[in-house]
Design a protein around this motif. Sequence first.
Motif, PDB file in Angstrom:
ATOM      1  N   ALA A 117       5.793   5.585  13.643  1.00 40.74           N
ATOM      2  CA  ALA A 117       5.822   7.035  13.406  1.00 40.74           C
ATOM      3  C   ALA A 117       5.308   7.819  14.610  1.00 40.74           C
ATOM      4  CB  ALA A 117       4.999   7.374  12.171  1.00 40.74           C
ATOM      5  N   ALA A 118       6.114   8.776  15.025  1.00 40.98           N
ATOM      6  CA  ALA A 118       5.713   9.683  16.106  1.00 40.98           C
ATOM      7  C   ALA A 118       6.363  11.044  15.867  1.00 40.98           C
ATOM      8  CB  ALA A 118       6.137   9.112  17.454  1.00 40.98           C
ATOM      9  N   TYR A 119       6.474  11.414  14.577  1.00 41.37           N
ATOM     10  CA  TYR A 119       7.169  12.639  14.209  1.00 41.37           C
ATOM     11  C   TYR A 119       6.283  13.853  14.479  1.00 41.37           C
ATOM     12  CZ  TYR A 119       9.286   8.868  11.528  1.00 41.37           C
ATOM     13  OH  TYR A 119       9.831   7.672  11.159  1.00 41.37           O
ATOM     14  N   GLU A 120       6.900  14.925  14.885  1.00 42.24           N
ATOM     15  CA  GLU A 120       6.177  16.171  15.096  1.00 42.24           C
ATOM     16  C   GLU A 120       5.516  16.611  13.801  1.00 42.24           C
ATOM     17  OE1 GLU A 120       4.711  19.381  17.271  1.00 42.24           O
ATOM     18  OE2 GLU A 120       5.876  17.665  18.001  1.00 42.24           O
ATOM     19  N   GLY A 121       4.200  16.787  13.824  1.00 42.10           N
ATOM     20  CA  GLY A 121       3.465  17.246  12.653  1.00 42.10           C
ATOM     21  C   GLY A 121       2.983  16.146  11.737  1.00 42.10           C
ATOM     22  N   TRP A 122       3.406  14.882  11.968  1.00 43.21           N
ATOM     23  CA  TRP A 122       2.923  13.770  11.139  1.00 43.21           C
ATOM     24  C   TRP A 122       1.480  13.454  11.499  1.00 43.21           C
ATOM     25  CZ3 TRP A 122       1.393   8.848  12.924  1.00 43.21           C
ATOM     26  CH2 TRP A 122       1.111   7.909  11.918  1.00 43.21           C
ATOM     27  N   MET A 123       0.634  13.270  10.474  1.00 41.68           N
ATOM     28  CA  MET A 123      -0.783  13.040  10.705  1.00 41.68           C
ATOM     29  C   MET A 123      -1.238  11.635  10.317  1.00 41.68           C
ATOM     30  SD  MET A 123      -2.142  16.721   9.278  1.00 41.68           S
ATOM     31  CE  MET A 123      -3.865  16.364   9.660  1.00 41.68           C
ATOM     32  N   SER A 124      -0.812  11.150   9.162  1.00 45.62           N
ATOM     33  CA  SER A 124      -1.202   9.801   8.745  1.00 45.62           C
ATOM     34  C   SER A 124      -0.323   9.328   7.598  1.00 45.62           C
ATOM     35  CB  SER A 124      -2.668   9.761   8.305  1.00 45.62           C
ATOM     36  OG  SER A 124      -2.838  10.387   7.041  1.00 45.62           O
ATOM     37  N   SER A 125      -0.262   8.008   7.431  1.00 47.10           N
ATOM     38  CA  SER A 125       0.418   7.392   6.289  1.00 47.10           C
ATOM     39  C   SER A 125      -0.417   6.214   5.810  1.00 47.10           C
ATOM     40  CB  SER A 125       1.808   6.880   6.678  1.00 47.10           C
ATOM     41  OG  SER A 125       2.685   7.931   7.009  1.00 47.10           O
ATOM     42  N   THR A 126      -0.532   6.080   4.487  1.00 46.94           N
ATOM     43  CA  THR A 126      -1.297   4.983   3.893  1.00 46.94           C
ATOM     44  C   THR A 126      -0.433   4.324   2.823  1.00 46.94           C
ATOM     45  OG1 THR A 126      -3.369   6.168   4.305  1.00 46.94           O
ATOM     46  CG2 THR A 126      -3.434   4.340   2.741  1.00 46.94           C
ATOM     47  N   VAL A 127      -0.102   3.062   3.028  1.00 45.72           N
ATOM     48  CA  VAL A 127       0.827   2.327   2.169  1.00 45.72           C
ATOM     49  C   VAL A 127       0.057   1.600   1.076  1.00 45.72           C
ATOM     50  CG1 VAL A 127       2.624   0.562   2.098  1.00 45.72           C
ATOM     51  CG2 VAL A 127       2.416   2.051   4.111  1.00 45.72           C
ATOM     52  N   HIS A 128       0.542   1.722  -0.157  1.00 46.96           N
ATOM     53  CA  HIS A 128      -0.070   1.095  -1.323  1.00 46.96           C
ATOM     54  C   HIS A 128       0.918   0.134  -1.970  1.00 46.96           C
ATOM     55  CE1 HIS A 128      -2.174   4.882  -0.716  1.00 46.96           C
ATOM     56  NE2 HIS A 128      -3.061   4.617  -1.660  1.00 46.96           N
ATOM     57  N   ALA A 129       0.425  -1.025  -2.403  1.00 46.82           N
ATOM     58  CA  ALA A 129       1.240  -2.016  -3.112  1.00 46.82           C
ATOM     59  C   ALA A 129       0.963  -1.941  -4.599  1.00 46.82           C
ATOM     60  CB  ALA A 129       0.932  -3.419  -2.598  1.00 46.82           C
ATOM     61  N   GLY A 130       2.024  -1.865  -5.411  1.00 47.33           N
ATOM     62  CA  GLY A 130       1.869  -1.788  -6.859  1.00 47.33           C
ATOM     63  C   GLY A 130       1.213  -3.033  -7.425  1.00 47.33           C
ATOM     64  N   GLN A 131       0.309  -2.840  -8.380  1.00 46.90           N
ATOM     65  CA  GLN A 131      -0.410  -3.938  -9.011  1.00 46.90           C
ATOM     66  C   GLN A 131      -0.028  -4.095 -10.483  1.00 46.90           C
ATOM     67  OE1 GLN A 131      -2.993  -5.800  -6.931  1.00 46.90           O
ATOM     68  NE2 GLN A 131      -1.423  -4.794  -5.688  1.00 46.90           N
ATOM     69  N   GLU A 132       0.158  -3.003 -11.181  1.00 40.26           N
ATOM     70  CA  GLU A 132       0.496  -3.048 -12.604  1.00 40.26           C
ATOM     71  C   GLU A 132       2.001  -3.186 -12.803  1.00 40.26           C
ATOM     72  OE1 GLU A 132      -0.977  -3.085 -16.568  1.00 40.26           O
ATOM     73  OE2 GLU A 132      -2.071  -3.004 -14.671  1.00 40.26           O
ATOM     74  N   PHE A 133       2.752  -2.452 -11.996  1.00 34.52           N
ATOM     75  CA  PHE A 133       4.211  -2.476 -12.039  1.00 34.52           C
ATOM     76  C   PHE A 133       4.724  -2.623 -10.611  1.00 34.52           C
ATOM     77  CE2 PHE A 133       2.579   0.553 -15.247  1.00 34.52           C
ATOM     78  CZ  PHE A 133       2.901  -0.150 -16.394  1.00 34.52           C
ATOM     79  N   HIS A 134       5.917  -3.212 -10.453  1.00 39.42           N
ATOM     80  CA  HIS A 134       6.485  -3.400  -9.127  1.00 39.42           C
ATOM     81  C   HIS A 134       6.796  -2.039  -8.506  1.00 39.42           C
ATOM     82  CE1 HIS A 134       6.599  -7.563 -10.059  1.00 39.42           C
ATOM     83  NE2 HIS A 134       7.640  -7.508 -10.864  1.00 39.42           N
ATOM     84  N   GLY A 135       6.325  -1.822  -7.306  1.00 39.18           N
ATOM     85  CA  GLY A 135       6.587  -0.575  -6.609  1.00 39.18           C
ATOM     86  C   GLY A 135       5.594  -0.343  -5.497  1.00 39.18           C
ATOM     87  N   THR A 136       5.751   0.767  -4.804  1.00 41.60           N
ATOM     88  CA  THR A 136       4.866   1.126  -3.709  1.00 41.60           C
ATOM     89  C   THR A 136       4.600   2.621  -3.737  1.00 41.60           C
ATOM     90  OG1 THR A 136       6.718   1.481  -2.194  1.00 41.60           O
ATOM     91  CG2 THR A 136       5.735  -0.724  -2.211  1.00 41.60           C
ATOM     92  N   ALA A 137       3.567   3.007  -3.024  1.00 41.61           N
ATOM     93  CA  ALA A 137       3.258   4.421  -2.819  1.00 41.61           C
ATOM     94  C   ALA A 137       2.880   4.616  -1.364  1.00 41.61           C
ATOM     95  CB  ALA A 137       2.111   4.869  -3.724  1.00 41.61           C
ATOM     96  N   ASN A 138       3.290   5.728  -0.802  1.00 43.09           N
ATOM     97  CA  ASN A 138       2.890   6.077   0.556  1.00 43.09           C
ATOM     98  C   ASN A 138       2.224   7.447   0.493  1.00 43.09           C
ATOM     99  OD1 ASN A 138       2.530   6.142   3.295  1.00 43.09           O
ATOM    100  ND2 ASN A 138       4.693   6.103   3.837  1.00 43.09           N
ATOM    101  N   PHE A 139       0.935   7.493   0.827  1.00 43.78           N
ATOM    102  CA  PHE A 139       0.155   8.729   0.828  1.00 43.78           C
ATOM    103  C   PHE A 139       0.204   9.255   2.261  1.00 43.78           C
ATOM    104  CE2 PHE A 139      -3.536  11.391   1.131  1.00 43.78           C
ATOM    105  CZ  PHE A 139      -3.822  11.848  -0.152  1.00 43.78           C
ATOM    106  N   ILE A 140       0.915  10.371   2.447  1.00 47.44           N
ATOM    107  CA  ILE A 140       1.206  10.855   3.800  1.00 47.44           C
ATOM    108  C   ILE A 140       0.641  12.264   3.987  1.00 47.44           C
ATOM    109  CG2 ILE A 140       3.015  11.108   5.536  1.00 47.44           C
ATOM    110  CD1 ILE A 140       4.892   9.644   3.550  1.00 47.44           C
ATOM    111  N   GLN A 141       0.069  12.493   5.145  1.00 45.90           N
ATOM    112  CA  GLN A 141      -0.453  13.811   5.488  1.00 45.90           C
ATOM    113  C   GLN A 141       0.384  14.400   6.624  1.00 45.90           C
ATOM    114  OE1 GLN A 141      -4.445  12.347   6.226  1.00 45.90           O
ATOM    115  NE2 GLN A 141      -5.190  13.236   4.317  1.00 45.90           N
TER     116      GLN A 141
END
Length: 232
Positions: free
Chosen positions: A39-63
């Motif tokens: 990532a080197a996008y203009e205005g991108w600050m951070s990304s935090t990747v999460h792995a699903g534990q209860e159900f299959h899936g992911t989350a990305n918390f992005i600022q």
Amino acid sequence: MPKISTEDAHLTVLNLFTTDKPENQDKLIAEMRKIVDAAAYEGWMSSTVHAGQEFHGTANFIQWRSGEDLEARYAGEEFNHRTMPVFSEITTSIRLLQNEIAHTQRHPKLGGVTEIGPHRDDYTVIEVFKVAEDNQKALVEALGTGQDWLLDVPGYRSHSTLRGLRARGLEGSFAVTYAQWDSKEAYDAFRNAPEGEKSQARKSSEADIQALATSSDWNGYKVVHTRAAGGQ
């Protein structure tokens, strides 16, 4: 490491993906790590990747610095002709939620700032609430300032309430909670507590939320990767 604070004026984005197989969750995480690490996008600050534990899936918390910066990313060739097609092949649903941080609360042992990242051992719970537009403000308040009683719950660490601004893959108004717990076991004990063991404050809070939200869904996660602008 990324921090969650009401004092920050940036845009908080939660990209939530579901899938039907553990191997597809692994593929999602691998693809997300590639994007985050490059990532080197203009205005991108951070990304935090999460792995699903209860159900299959992911989350990305992005600022992001602003909604304009994010929309520029969404309009780009890479996002539309590489990123989204790859994710669409291995997911069962995609929700891209834009939010502002409305409220944060932490157990005193955590200090003054809610921090997220793989260096922590949190069991993270993300819950999405649908709500009528006229009731969104009241729901955000119920999910935020109405949760002081959580400080007395064993295993509770923090929760943050996000007011939904706009979304792709989700119609109508919404709110989100991002909560940290000592462990999955602590959260399960809390979520599955018999009605007779709940405090009056909890019962009142849950009644308020149930009266306002039209639906909700959640998943438990483990943070597996993070990166901030500048490679931090």
